[in-house]
Motif scaffolding. Sequence first.
Motif, PDB file in Angstrom:
ATOM      1  N   LEU A 213       0.816  -1.204   0.000  1.00  0.00           N
ATOM      2  CA  LEU A 213       0.000   0.000   0.000  1.00  0.00           C
ATOM      3  C   LEU A 213       0.852   1.258   0.000  1.00  0.00           C
ATOM      4  CD1 LEU A 213      -3.172   0.310   2.041  1.00  0.00           C
ATOM      5  CD2 LEU A 213      -1.477   2.043   2.434  1.00  0.00           C
ATOM      6  N   ASN A 214       0.580   2.126  -0.949  1.00  0.00           N
ATOM      7  CA  ASN A 214       1.252   3.410  -0.971  1.00  0.00           C
ATOM      8  C   ASN A 214       0.545   4.312   0.030  1.00  0.00           C
ATOM      9  OD1 ASN A 214       1.713   6.243  -1.849  1.00  0.00           O
ATOM     10  ND2 ASN A 214       3.051   5.154  -3.282  1.00  0.00           N
TER      11      ASN A 214
ATOM     12  N   SER B 228      -2.482   6.411  -0.866  1.00  0.00           N
ATOM     13  CA  SER B 228      -3.746   5.772  -1.231  1.00  0.00           C
ATOM     14  C   SER B 228      -4.817   5.958  -0.148  1.00  0.00           C
ATOM     15  CB  SER B 228      -3.482   4.284  -1.459  1.00  0.00           C
ATOM     16  OG  SER B 228      -4.653   3.553  -1.240  1.00  0.00           O
ATOM     17  N   SER B 229      -6.052   6.132  -0.601  1.00  0.00           N
ATOM     18  CA  SER B 229      -7.134   6.333   0.375  1.00  0.00           C
ATOM     19  C   SER B 229      -7.513   5.010   1.042  1.00  0.00           C
ATOM     20  CB  SER B 229      -8.340   6.960  -0.312  1.00  0.00           C
ATOM     21  OG  SER B 229      -8.743   6.101  -1.347  1.00  0.00           O
ATOM     22  N   ASP B 230      -6.937   3.907   0.537  1.00  0.00           N
ATOM     23  CA  ASP B 230      -7.167   2.610   1.193  1.00  0.00           C
ATOM     24  C   ASP B 230      -6.686   2.607   2.632  1.00  0.00           C
ATOM     25  OD1 ASP B 230      -8.246   1.596  -1.002  1.00  0.00           O
ATOM     26  OD2 ASP B 230      -6.582   0.247  -1.541  1.00  0.00           O
TER      27      ASP B 230
ATOM     28  N   SER C 170      -4.492   7.524  10.015  1.00  0.00           N
ATOM     29  CA  SER C 170      -3.912   7.641   8.672  1.00  0.00           C
ATOM     30  C   SER C 170      -3.174   8.968   8.546  1.00  0.00           C
ATOM     31  CB  SER C 170      -4.999   7.595   7.609  1.00  0.00           C
ATOM     32  OG  SER C 170      -5.640   6.359   7.652  1.00  0.00           O
TER      33      SER C 170
END
Length: 524
Positions: A203-204, A207-209, A219
Amino acid sequence: MTFKEEIERRRTFAVISHPDAGKTTLTEKLLLFGGAIHVAGAVKSNKIKKTATSDWMEIEKQRGISVATSVMGFEYRDYKINILDTPGHQDFAEDTFRTLTAVDSVIVVVDVAKGVETQTRKLMEVCRMRKTPVMIFVNKMDREGKDPFDILDELEEELQIAVRPLSWPIDQGERFKGVYNLYQESLDLYQPGKQVITKSVQLNLASSDLETHIGDKLSQKLRDDVELITEVYEPFKQESYLAGELAPVFFGSALNNFGVKELLDCFVEIAPSPRPVQTEERTVNPLEDEFSGFVFKIHANMDPNHRSCIAFVKVCSGKFERNVNYKHVRFNRLMKFSSPTAFMAQKKEILDEAFAGDIVGLPDNGNFKIGDTLTSGEMLHFKGLPSFSPEMFKYIENADPMKSKQLQRGIEQLMDEGVAQLFVNQFNGRKIIGTVGQLQFEVIQYRLLHEYGAQCRWEPINLYKACWIESDDVAQLADFKKRKFQYMAHDKEGRDVFLAESSYILMMAQQDFKNIRFHFNSEF
Ligand code: G4P
């Protein structure tokens, strides 16, 4: 596999920490990953420290058992890992110092709540002296502790080494969510008590993930933290790590097996394969064809029925083979070994060959001293097995006049094994034993009686430090020795040692005799 590949796939290291930071737990988890053990709780050796200090016989018994775990070799991915165990009890710190001369890198475990503690500081001094590459694991993230940025500052300041986080914790204690792995750019999520990473997602951070996994607040904090890390800390450079100048830092919880696999995976990739070793004559390269190695530890068997010792040899170059003649350099004599042992996790087994980086156990009946060299024939002397200034001193006296020879022999052999250091006062000829802990005096007395039939008695001596002295100024050195004649001694190599009664006296001596160098370890 070629000879070169065999050697380059080896990773020989030690896990070091202040007692209770989690060294045993981490070691055990590393062994589980290597398939070397199958159940938790198999590594017992370091529980020694939990025994009451007065019960040293029990400690010695456990030390006997711990021979099997002195070196833990196992295969992981394509690598051959050798973990060298170090005694948990600080009275055996000298053993640990010597073990550090046989490793190519170390992993330091620090408790997130306690930060850097005394024993870690001392052990790091030895690593710095030898420029050993260091990786740091900040443990117990499942507990409340210090702020991770404060921990980094503390590590840098106290251990005098630049640091670079390669993973970053998301909160801690009961709210601990996991870590962001900066090395692999993945998010590793933690669930208490699960003993595994619940989820690892590539995961970057942009990213909104991220929000779906750890929520808005955390986050944002993680992104801010990582931005700060990138601003404040230099990017990780493997060359700086290998030069012993930069320590990559990981966060996790050994008990919950969280962050351990990531540490191991990164470790095998970046940690050094066997490094060149310095001898008095020349630098020895591990890839040389000819075998060479040195004895860094001697482990006596406490069982009076089997009084042999095991000498631990670090293979520094080439290949060691069973039943082949090698030169014992100090004796200038050939010796061959029919039952050398390899240490594979908990088992000892006879080995046929071992490569640079490996540790070989040789059954010994008094042929070896700490620091002895074995080679295929060349006269080499390995450097860098320092003795440190001891911190406790007692006169040793013969309590059984009929057994003075036995006492003499016993003392000599125990000193060769590195149990303690002997100084002979040049003024009155009395023998002084110097140790790093009270326990050694008891160990010596017991072993003299049970192994040599000799009895000794301790008498107090008021000393602060013993330090080795040298000078190019012959006149000043002679003057110093004359003035301090009551406090001059020889170590077992016959070198000059000054016995300082107090820190003040030592300081004054250093001030008054500017051309004399005072050394606090024997390697100068
Ligand atoms: P050491 O070899 O460095 O001396 O430490 P060791 O691994 O024995 O760990 C010291 C104590 O810290 C142990 O608890 C161990 O379970 C605990 N510990 C290790 N890692 C973690 C961690 O990540 N989180 C938490 N919360 N605790 C951890 P103990 O109660 O002294 O021993 P035990 O009865 O559990 O064996």
